[in-house]
Design a protein around this motif. Structure first.
Motif, short mmCIF file in Angstrom:
data_model
loop_
_atom_site.label_atom_id
_atom_site.label_comp_id
_atom_site.label_asym_id
_atom_site.label_seq_id
_atom_site.Cartn_x
_atom_site.Cartn_y
_atom_site.Cartn_z
N LEU A 76 16.90 -52.29 27.57
CA LEU A 76 15.54 -51.71 28.27
C LEU A 76 14.29 -52.22 27.32
O LEU A 76 14.34 -52.98 27.69
N VAL A 77 14.37 -51.63 26.82
CA VAL A 77 12.81 -52.26 25.25
C VAL A 77 12.50 -51.12 24.24
O VAL A 77 13.79 -50.09 24.08
N ASP A 78 12.00 -51.62 23.41
CA ASP A 78 12.52 -51.04 22.05
C ASP A 78 10.57 -50.96 22.03
O ASP A 78 10.09 -51.57 22.52
N LEU A 79 10.25 -50.15 21.07
CA LEU A 79 8.90 -49.71 21.26
C LEU A 79 8.85 -49.15 19.30
O LEU A 79 9.93 -48.49 18.91
N GLU A 80 8.10 -49.81 19.24
CA GLU A 80 7.34 -49.56 17.14
C GLU A 80 6.27 -48.02 17.79
O GLU A 80 5.33 -48.39 17.56
#
Length: 253
Positions: A76-80
């Motif tokens: 769905l999504v990546d977050l750093e």
């Protein structure tokens, strides 16, 4: 809707994947399920330490292929955030899985909801985020209030509704902050005292009619000013004085 048994099976499958991957040197459960909380609706959150000489993206991409091929997981999504990369997956039956990877030298709890499953955390490391500053919450709330009024007068009613909700959210976050409740992502809202929440009743937008929007905005601004003062936001008194005679904080009609 997924079952607890499906969530448990996913947890065991991912832990087996970690056990067989020599690049993974530690792992932990995070989130509500880490400390005996959670319920049948809770998603699965697992975090792992990756050997320092291995790129996180390499492991993340390898695991994504495995999870997609074997479990039909959809990315769905990546977050750093800091040294950590988070990737969120959606599995069949609406089961959400949050996977995060961190270099071993930086692997440490980011908050109290962390239970180590194997390996070790990095000594002396702490990645717990600082709570938002009262002044920042209050200041952004005021900005959103000013934008909301401009949108109403311009006839941009959907945008105004969005900004009014942002004013309310920042006031609620201030209320959480001074009670030492989680002040981000609405996590503490439902734990606020009932009388505090009652004070926010008028902040909901009932329709996109201009007068309804103005009433909701005024109510939201009044709660923001109140919570800003209670939280000792540096500019709260000065802003209240400047807006005291302004239609932005008028009495409801």
């Amino acid at each position: 809707m997924f079952t607890v048994e499906q969530r448990d099976a996913l947890r065991e499958r991912v832990l087996v994947l970690a056990e067989k991957d020599p690049r993974i040197v530690a792992g932990a459960t995070v989130g509500s399920l880490a400390v005996g909380g959670g319920d049948r609706f809770s998603d699965l959150d697992l975090t792992f330490a990756v050997a320092d000489d291995v790129p996180l993206a390499e492991v993340l991409d390898d695991w994504t292929r495995r999870l997609s091929d074997e479990l039909d997981a959809m990315q769905l999504v990546d977050l750093e955030r800091g040294p950590t990369i988070y990737r969120v997956f959606l599995l069949p039956d609406a089961l959400q899985f949050d996977l995060s990877l961190t270099p071993a030298a930086r692997f440490a709890p980011a908050g109290p909801r962390f239970r180590l499953l194997f390996g070790e955390t990095a000594e002396g490391e702490t990645t717990a985020p600082e709570p938002p500053a009262a002044g920042d919450l209050f200041g952004w709330g005021v900005i959103y209030g000013l934008h909301a009024r401009a949108c109403i007068e311009r006839g941009r009613f959907w945008q105004a509704e969005h900004y009014i909700g942002a004013v309310r959210d920042h006031a609620l976050s201030l209320a959480c902050l001074r009670r030492e409740l989680p002040a981000v992502q609405a996590r503490g809202y439902d734990d606020l005292p009932a009388d505090t929440l009652t004070g926010f009743d008028g902040t909901h937008v009932g329709s996109l009619q201009p007068e309804q929007l103005r009433n909701a905005l005024s109510a939201a601004m009044r709660t923001l000013l109140h919570e800003g003062k209670e939280a000792n936001a540096p500019s709260a008194d000065a802003v209240a004085e400047r807006l005291g005679e302004d239609s932005l904080v008028r009495s409801p009609t």
